[in-house]
Design a protein around this motif. Structure first.
Motif, PDB file in Angstrom:
ATOM      1  N   CYS A 282       0.944  -1.192  -0.158  1.00 41.34           N
ATOM      2  CA  CYS A 282      -0.044   0.091  -0.257  1.00 41.34           C
ATOM      3  C   CYS A 282       1.080   1.188   0.052  1.00 41.34           C
ATOM      4  O   CYS A 282       2.214   1.065   0.333  1.00 41.34           O
ATOM      5  CB  CYS A 282      -0.863   0.110   1.125  1.00 41.34           C
ATOM      6  N   ASP A 283       0.250   2.434  -0.158  1.00 44.82           N
ATOM      7  CA  ASP A 283       0.873   3.759  -0.043  1.00 44.82           C
ATOM      8  C   ASP A 283       1.785   3.852   1.292  1.00 44.82           C
ATOM      9  O   ASP A 283       1.443   3.320   2.135  1.00 44.82           O
ATOM     10  CB  ASP A 283       0.067   4.918  -0.213  1.00 44.82           C
ATOM     11  N   GLN A 284       2.951   4.312   1.141  1.00 42.80           N
ATOM     12  CA  GLN A 284       3.635   4.506   2.312  1.00 42.80           C
ATOM     13  C   GLN A 284       2.843   5.324   3.469  1.00 42.80           C
ATOM     14  O   GLN A 284       2.972   5.383   4.314  1.00 42.80           O
ATOM     15  CB  GLN A 284       5.050   5.476   1.963  1.00 42.80           C
ATOM     16  N   GLN A 285       2.159   6.347   2.981  1.00 41.90           N
ATOM     17  CA  GLN A 285       1.456   7.403   3.909  1.00 41.90           C
ATOM     18  C   GLN A 285       0.261   6.403   4.519  1.00 41.90           C
ATOM     19  O   GLN A 285       0.278   6.622   5.847  1.00 41.90           O
ATOM     20  CB  GLN A 285       0.632   8.460   3.103  1.00 41.90           C
ATOM     21  N   ILE A 286      -0.367   5.560   4.034  1.00 44.52           N
ATOM     22  CA  ILE A 286      -1.459   4.851   4.743  1.00 44.52           C
ATOM     23  C   ILE A 286      -0.615   3.727   5.686  1.00 44.52           C
ATOM     24  O   ILE A 286      -1.156   3.632   6.758  1.00 44.52           O
ATOM     25  CB  ILE A 286      -1.977   3.667   3.400  1.00 44.52           C
ATOM     26  N   ALA A 287       0.791   3.063   5.025  1.00 44.73           N
ATOM     27  CA  ALA A 287       1.324   2.208   5.925  1.00 44.73           C
ATOM     28  C   ALA A 287       1.783   2.955   7.300  1.00 44.73           C
ATOM     29  O   ALA A 287       1.709   2.425   8.348  1.00 44.73           O
ATOM     30  CB  ALA A 287       2.650   1.812   5.164  1.00 44.73           C
ATOM     31  N   THR A 288       2.192   4.311   7.140  1.00 43.68           N
ATOM     32  CA  THR A 288       2.849   4.917   8.252  1.00 43.68           C
ATOM     33  C   THR A 288       1.508   5.172   9.307  1.00 43.68           C
ATOM     34  O   THR A 288       1.964   5.228  10.511  1.00 43.68           O
ATOM     35  CB  THR A 288       3.252   6.440   7.782  1.00 43.68           C
ATOM     36  N   LEU A 289       0.472   5.702   8.648  1.00 39.94           N
ATOM     37  CA  LEU A 289      -0.598   5.809   9.513  1.00 39.94           C
ATOM     38  C   LEU A 289      -1.189   4.519  10.404  1.00 39.94           C
ATOM     39  O   LEU A 289      -1.313   4.496  11.576  1.00 39.94           O
ATOM     40  CB  LEU A 289      -2.020   6.289   8.618  1.00 39.94           C
ATOM     41  N   SER A 290      -1.123   3.514   9.421  1.00 40.05           N
ATOM     42  CA  SER A 290      -1.458   2.232  10.250  1.00 40.05           C
ATOM     43  C   SER A 290      -0.387   1.602  11.195  1.00 40.05           C
ATOM     44  O   SER A 290      -0.634   1.177  12.222  1.00 40.05           O
ATOM     45  CB  SER A 290      -1.311   1.328   8.968  1.00 40.05           C
ATOM     46  N   GLN A 291       0.659   1.916  10.887  1.00 41.26           N
ATOM     47  CA  GLN A 291       1.840   1.454  11.753  1.00 41.26           C
ATOM     48  C   GLN A 291       1.647   1.943  13.444  1.00 41.26           C
ATOM     49  O   GLN A 291       2.202   1.450  14.272  1.00 41.26           O
ATOM     50  CB  GLN A 291       3.400   1.808  11.418  1.00 41.26           C
ATOM     51  N   LYS A 292       1.196   3.448  13.366  1.00 37.56           N
ATOM     52  CA  LYS A 292       1.239   3.832  14.631  1.00 37.56           C
ATOM     53  C   LYS A 292       0.189   3.328  15.607  1.00 37.56           C
ATOM     54  O   LYS A 292       0.351   3.198  16.729  1.00 37.56           O
ATOM     55  CB  LYS A 292       0.352   5.477  14.338  1.00 37.56           C
ATOM     56  N   GLN A 293      -0.782   2.489  14.920  1.00 37.34           N
ATOM     57  CA  GLN A 293      -1.764   1.746  15.569  1.00 37.34           C
ATOM     58  C   GLN A 293      -1.346   0.220  15.798  1.00 37.34           C
ATOM     59  O   GLN A 293      -1.958  -0.737  16.457  1.00 37.34           O
ATOM     60  CB  GLN A 293      -3.092   1.735  15.208  1.00 37.34           C
ATOM     61  N   LEU A 294      -0.569  -0.236  14.739  1.00 34.28           N
ATOM     62  CA  LEU A 294       0.058  -1.562  14.461  1.00 34.28           C
ATOM     63  C   LEU A 294       1.157  -2.128  14.651  1.00 34.28           C
ATOM     64  O   LEU A 294       1.993  -1.847  13.536  1.00 34.28           O
ATOM     65  CB  LEU A 294      -0.854  -2.274  13.216  1.00 34.28           C
ATOM     66  N   PRO A 295       1.813  -1.854  15.912  1.00 33.32           N
ATOM     67  CA  PRO A 295       3.217  -2.158  15.995  1.00 33.32           C
ATOM     68  C   PRO A 295       3.837  -3.513  15.414  1.00 33.32           C
ATOM     69  O   PRO A 295       4.927  -3.610  15.306  1.00 33.32           O
ATOM     70  CB  PRO A 295       3.472  -1.905  17.538  1.00 33.32           C
ATOM     71  N   GLU A 296       2.877  -4.246  15.252  1.00 35.58           N
ATOM     72  CA  GLU A 296       3.392  -5.565  14.606  1.00 35.58           C
ATOM     73  C   GLU A 296       3.806  -5.591  13.319  1.00 35.58           C
ATOM     74  O   GLU A 296       4.487  -6.548  12.864  1.00 35.58           O
ATOM     75  CB  GLU A 296       2.156  -6.444  14.834  1.00 35.58           C
ATOM     76  N   ILE A 297       3.578  -4.565  12.542  1.00 35.94           N
ATOM     77  CA  ILE A 297       3.887  -4.464  11.110  1.00 35.94           C
ATOM     78  C   ILE A 297       5.278  -3.719  10.779  1.00 35.94           C
ATOM     79  O   ILE A 297       5.687  -2.911  11.570  1.00 35.94           O
ATOM     80  CB  ILE A 297       2.784  -3.982  10.348  1.00 35.94           C
ATOM     81  N   ASP A 298       5.800  -4.179   9.730  1.00 37.59           N
ATOM     82  CA  ASP A 298       6.991  -3.543   9.119  1.00 37.59           C
ATOM     83  C   ASP A 298       6.817  -2.971   7.792  1.00 37.59           C
ATOM     84  O   ASP A 298       6.117  -3.538   7.011  1.00 37.59           O
ATOM     85  CB  ASP A 298       8.096  -4.607   9.324  1.00 37.59           C
ATOM     86  N   ILE A 299       7.264  -1.833   7.843  1.00 38.10           N
ATOM     87  CA  ILE A 299       6.960  -1.089   6.309  1.00 38.10           C
ATOM     88  C   ILE A 299       8.274  -0.514   5.946  1.00 38.10           C
ATOM     89  O   ILE A 299       8.286   0.567   4.859  1.00 38.10           O
ATOM     90  CB  ILE A 299       5.988  -0.079   6.522  1.00 38.10           C
ATOM     91  N   LYS A 300       9.399  -1.017   6.132  1.00 39.24           N
ATOM     92  CA  LYS A 300      10.622  -0.548   5.613  1.00 39.24           C
ATOM     93  C   LYS A 300      11.128  -0.975   4.373  1.00 39.24           C
ATOM     94  O   LYS A 300      12.267  -0.598   3.697  1.00 39.24           O
ATOM     95  CB  LYS A 300      11.679  -0.973   6.630  1.00 39.24           C
ATOM     96  N   THR A 301      10.509  -1.777   3.603  1.00 41.64           N
ATOM     97  CA  THR A 301      10.914  -2.311   2.320  1.00 41.64           C
ATOM     98  C   THR A 301      10.102  -1.649   1.530  1.00 41.64           C
ATOM     99  O   THR A 301       8.866  -1.866   1.241  1.00 41.64           O
ATOM    100  CB  THR A 301      10.479  -3.971   2.401  1.00 41.64           C
ATOM    101  N   ASP A 302      10.753  -0.964   0.496  1.00 40.34           N
ATOM    102  CA  ASP A 302      10.164  -0.142  -0.615  1.00 40.34           C
ATOM    103  C   ASP A 302       9.777  -1.092  -1.859  1.00 40.34           C
ATOM    104  O   ASP A 302      10.397  -2.003  -2.324  1.00 40.34           O
ATOM    105  CB  ASP A 302      11.169   0.850  -1.244  1.00 40.34           C
TER     106      ASP A 302
END
Length: 275
Positions: free
Chosen positions: A211-231
């Motif tokens: 998904c979009d990085q912005q969406i992923a960043t917003l999601s990560q604030k509430q979901l510490p279980e996810i990793d979004i560092k791979t482009d």
């Protein structure tokens, strides 16, 4: 007598045919009226600016008794500058949003749309609103039984990745499959947004989403279980879209967005959601 009856029948058929032609003509006239150009002068005269966006933290959502969302707050800032009432319609599908734009059901698609050469031939786009890119949403090592997150795109070979329906990530993943010389299985989910897919990853229902990085960043604030560092993709310019026959509206939007940037409102809204 037979001749008179035949004449009566023919006259009746002629009346029906003429009536049908008149009805068809009226229907075509009404359809043409519905797709008449609607640019800023028509919008200003009505006093209403219609926008379509998606239901999520990036677009529009209800939090308690308040309405929030990056696109929504940006549109409200424009409403204050322009004096227009902004009416918001929600549509998760980008393809459906474009159809609504073409049918004059809305004036703006207010969501982060990647600007490509193909899509620029069909629509007009505002000056870039955000810089964005597609990222891989996966579980962290701690949340995935010690399995380390993927960092090399080559490791996506044979993996199944979930994306929202009509996501711009679809084309990128197809190209990426060609680049790595292997198959990447892509599932377009018709029901869930990027945020919802991120929740499914966090819960372990699926292993990977894009998904979009912005969406992923917003999601990560509430979901510490996810990793979004791979482009997954390079950084792209993303903007709002209007019809080709709305150049005055486009100029007005660019002017309002420029004023919002200069007075600090844009940065305030952006930081609230993305930083």
């Amino acid at each position: 007598m037979k001749s008179r009856k035949l004449i009566g029948v023919y006259a009746g058929l002629l009346i029906i045919a003429v009536a049908t032609m008149i009805m068809l003509w009226r229907l075509k006239t009404m359809q043409k009226a519905e797709i008449l150009p609607r640019d800023y002068p028509e919008i200003k005269q009505e006093g209403i600016l219609r926008m379509v966006t998606e239901y999520n933290q990036s677009g529009y959502y209800v939090a308690g008794d308040t309405i929030e969302g990056f696109q929504y707050e940006l549109s409200q800032a424009i409403a204050k500058l322009s004096g227009l009432e902004v009416q918001t319609h929600l549509e998760m599908s980008l393809a459906e949003s474009f159809q609504e734009l073409e049918k004059n059901k809305c004036d703006i698609i207010a969501r982060n749309i990647p600007i490509t050469s193909d899509i620029k031939e069909e629509y007009l786009f505002t000056e870039p609103i955000v810089l964005n890119k597609q990222v891989l949403v996966q579980r962290t090592e701690e949340a995935n039984k010690g399995i380390k997150p993927l960092r090399n795109q080559l490791d996506l070979a044979g993996k199944t990745l979930y994306i929202p329906k009509d996501s711009p990530a679809r084309l990128r993943l197809q190209n990426l499959g060609h680049e790595i010389g292997d198959t990447i299985y892509v599932v377009e989910d018709e029901l869930y947004s990027g945020e919802q897919l991120a929740i499914m990853v966090a819960k372990g229902d699926i292993d990977y989403a894009v998904c979009d990085q912005q969406i992923a960043t917003l999601s990560q604030k509430q979901l510490p279980e996810i990793d979004i560092k791979t482009d997954i993709s390079f950084t792209q310019l993303q903007s709002w879209a209007v019809r080709k026959d709305s150049p005055i509206l486009l100029d007005s939007l660019n002017s309002w967005l420029d004023q919002i940037r200069k007075n600090g409102t844009f940065n305030k809204i952006y930081k609230k959601y993305y930083q």
